[in-house]
Design a protein around this motif. Structure first.
Motif, PDB file in Angstrom:
ATOM      1  N   GLU A  66       0.846  -1.196   0.000  1.00  0.00           N
ATOM      2  CA  GLU A  66       0.000   0.000   0.000  1.00  0.00           C
ATOM      3  C   GLU A  66       0.883   1.248   0.000  1.00  0.00           C
ATOM      4  OE1 GLU A  66      -3.551  -1.053   2.933  1.00  0.00           O
ATOM      5  OE2 GLU A  66      -1.609  -1.794   3.641  1.00  0.00           O
ATOM      6  N   LEU A  67       0.690   2.092  -1.028  1.00  0.00           N
ATOM      7  CA  LEU A  67       1.487   3.305  -1.174  1.00  0.00           C
ATOM      8  C   LEU A  67       0.588   4.492  -1.498  1.00  0.00           C
ATOM      9  CD1 LEU A  67       4.368   1.927  -3.452  1.00  0.00           C
ATOM     10  CD2 LEU A  67       4.521   2.407  -1.001  1.00  0.00           C
ATOM     11  N   GLU A  68       1.061   5.705  -1.204  1.00  0.00           N
ATOM     12  CA  GLU A  68       0.362   6.900  -1.649  1.00  0.00           C
ATOM     13  C   GLU A  68       0.218   6.829  -3.162  1.00  0.00           C
ATOM     14  OE1 GLU A  68       1.340   9.907  -3.397  1.00  0.00           O
ATOM     15  OE2 GLU A  68      -0.670  10.705  -2.981  1.00  0.00           O
ATOM     16  N   ALA A  69      -0.929   7.240  -3.672  1.00  0.00           N
ATOM     17  CA  ALA A  69      -1.275   7.001  -5.075  1.00  0.00           C
ATOM     18  C   ALA A  69      -0.192   7.443  -6.052  1.00  0.00           C
ATOM     19  CB  ALA A  69      -2.597   7.694  -5.405  1.00  0.00           C
ATOM     20  N   ALA A  70       0.421   8.589  -5.791  1.00  0.00           N
ATOM     21  CA  ALA A  70       1.436   9.116  -6.705  1.00  0.00           C
ATOM     22  C   ALA A  70       2.711   8.296  -6.714  1.00  0.00           C
ATOM     23  CB  ALA A  70       1.762  10.562  -6.343  1.00  0.00           C
ATOM     24  N   GLN A  71       2.892   7.456  -5.687  1.00  0.00           N
ATOM     25  CA  GLN A  71       4.126   6.674  -5.579  1.00  0.00           C
ATOM     26  C   GLN A  71       4.037   5.306  -6.244  1.00  0.00           C
ATOM     27  OE1 GLN A  71       6.837   8.117  -4.201  1.00  0.00           O
ATOM     28  NE2 GLN A  71       5.533   9.919  -3.906  1.00  0.00           N
ATOM     29  N   VAL A  72       2.827   4.836  -6.538  1.00  0.00           N
ATOM     30  CA  VAL A  72       2.657   3.454  -7.014  1.00  0.00           C
ATOM     31  C   VAL A  72       3.430   3.199  -8.304  1.00  0.00           C
ATOM     32  CG1 VAL A  72       1.003   1.730  -7.790  1.00  0.00           C
ATOM     33  CG2 VAL A  72       0.436   3.190  -5.846  1.00  0.00           C
ATOM     34  N   ALA A  73       3.256   4.074  -9.284  1.00  0.00           N
ATOM     35  CA  ALA A  73       3.931   3.857 -10.569  1.00  0.00           C
ATOM     36  C   ALA A  73       5.445   3.887 -10.436  1.00  0.00           C
ATOM     37  CB  ALA A  73       3.470   4.903 -11.584  1.00  0.00           C
ATOM     38  N   ARG A  74       5.946   4.590  -9.439  1.00  0.00           N
ATOM     39  CA  ARG A  74       7.393   4.757  -9.283  1.00  0.00           C
ATOM     40  C   ARG A  74       8.086   3.488  -8.812  1.00  0.00           C
ATOM     41  NH1 ARG A  74       7.045  10.785  -6.405  1.00  0.00           N
ATOM     42  NH2 ARG A  74       5.893  11.768  -8.115  1.00  0.00           N
ATOM     43  N   VAL A  75       7.323   2.524  -8.314  1.00  0.00           N
ATOM     44  CA  VAL A  75       7.945   1.278  -7.845  1.00  0.00           C
ATOM     45  C   VAL A  75       7.708   0.130  -8.823  1.00  0.00           C
ATOM     46  CG1 VAL A  75       7.723   1.997  -5.446  1.00  0.00           C
ATOM     47  CG2 VAL A  75       5.939   0.549  -6.454  1.00  0.00           C
ATOM     48  N   LYS A  76       7.264   0.442 -10.038  1.00  0.00           N
ATOM     49  CA  LYS A  76       6.912  -0.627 -10.975  1.00  0.00           C
ATOM     50  C   LYS A  76       8.070  -1.556 -11.297  1.00  0.00           C
ATOM     51  CE  LYS A  76       7.354   2.432 -15.044  1.00  0.00           C
ATOM     52  NZ  LYS A  76       8.501   1.809 -15.679  1.00  0.00           N
ATOM     53  N   ASP A  77       9.308  -1.067 -11.220  1.00  0.00           N
ATOM     54  CA  ASP A  77      10.457  -1.915 -11.506  1.00  0.00           C
ATOM     55  C   ASP A  77      10.882  -2.748 -10.302  1.00  0.00           C
ATOM     56  OD1 ASP A  77      10.619  -0.954 -14.124  1.00  0.00           O
ATOM     57  OD2 ASP A  77      11.892   0.732 -13.512  1.00  0.00           O
ATOM     58  N   GLU A  78      10.202  -2.541  -9.171  1.00  0.00           N
ATOM     59  CA  GLU A  78      10.568  -3.251  -7.940  1.00  0.00           C
ATOM     60  C   GLU A  78       9.517  -4.258  -7.512  1.00  0.00           C
ATOM     61  OE1 GLU A  78      11.358  -0.235  -4.991  1.00  0.00           O
ATOM     62  OE2 GLU A  78      12.160   1.115  -6.527  1.00  0.00           O
ATOM     63  N   VAL A  79       8.362  -4.269  -8.167  1.00  0.00           N
ATOM     64  CA  VAL A  79       7.267  -5.173  -7.796  1.00  0.00           C
ATOM     65  C   VAL A  79       6.779  -5.925  -9.025  1.00  0.00           C
ATOM     66  CG1 VAL A  79       6.557  -3.659  -5.904  1.00  0.00           C
ATOM     67  CG2 VAL A  79       5.511  -3.395  -8.161  1.00  0.00           C
TER      68      VAL A  79
END
Length: 276
Positions: free
Chosen positions: A184-197
């Motif tokens: 669960e992440l703040e909405a603006a942060q979700v796309a930023r972790v796409k290479d980690e999940v």
């Protein structure tokens, strides 16, 4: 006086309101001076759509001023406080939940568009590639987390309690056969972790900002004829009592015009759909 769209790029925490800003600065109608509509908006697609609306409003005698905010809280606060006439960034469940939690008095003045929620690739490119214990990132605000979890449920990845509905959280997951970790992440942060999940579940506007195409990149998404289109329509929100004002009626009329619908359909590749 020359009328123009003022895109005032601000960090929401850095600027709640520009010096001297106030509600609709409706000057002497008889004298033909500018009538100003001040709108708080998210950058994509909301401010972009408003930019297209500006010249149409200009023909009606209105100047549109837009301030871009990068969070989901300040746009509501500045409308509640009367510093802006309206905002354009949110859907109805978020608006209703915000009013309930914050004691604000904001109402829907008109539904403009719908953004399909989608599951997008991270380290994995399909649902079939998922492995035991993989991580899926979702937004953590109340209504958007529920929407993300319901989409995961619709695609057979988890099962939620029968009564979870639009308030579902990870605590409402009753079946998780692959022991997936829901991050669960703040909405603006979700796309930023796409290479980690393994996968990310994104709001339409954040998918656009991450250069994802709903039509080409999404693994699964809410269909345009679903109940979600009605539930999650993005609206022009105003303080209660202002929804029938001349300024707001003019704004909504233009945003629902054929010209704006055409712009949305031509620009966003299915990530944004005009609401009828």
């Amino acid at each position: 006086m020359k009328k123009a769209l003022a895109l005032l790029l601000t960090g929401a925490l850095a600027l709640g309101c520009l010096a001297g800003c106030g509600g609709s600065d409706k000057k002497a109608e008889e004298g033909g001076e500018d009538k100003v509509i001040k709108v708080a908006a998210s950058a994509t697609p909301h401010a972009e759509i408003l930019e297209q609306a500006a010249p149409l409003l200009e023909k009606e005698g209105w100047t549109l001023e837009v301030t871009v905010f990068d969070d989901y809280v300040q746009p509501n606060n500045v409308v509640e406080e009367g510093d802006f006439d309206a905002n354009y960034f949110q859907h109805i469940p978020y608006l209703e939940n915000f009013n309930k939690e914050q004691g604000t008095h904001l109402v829907n003045a008109g539904g403009i568009h719908y953004e399909p929620f989608g599951i997008y690739p991270g380290q994995k490119s399909s649902l079939d590639d998922l492995a035991e214990g993989d991580t899926i990132a979702v937004p953590n605000d109340t209504t958007n987390e529920a929407r993300a979890l319901l989409l995961l449920q619709d695609n057979g990845l988890i099962t939620l309690k029968d009564d979870a509905g639009l308030e579902a959280t990870v605590n409402d997951i009753v079946e998780n056969p692959m022991n997936l970790e829901i991050l669960e992440l703040e909405a603006a942060q979700v796309a930023r972790v796409k290479d980690e999940v393994a996968l990310v579940v994104l709001n339409g506007n954040y998918a656009l900002q991450a250069d994802f195409s709903v039509a080409k990149d999404s693994i699964a998404y809410e269909t345009s004829d679903s109940e979600a289109a009605k539930t999650y329509v993005n609206v022009i929100a105003v303080k209660e009592g202002n929804e029938d004002s001349e300024a707001i009626q003019a704004l909504v009329k233009v945003l629902k015009s054929d010209e704006i619908k055409q712009y949305i359909n031509d620009t966003y590749d299915g990530a944004v759909i005009p609401f009828e």
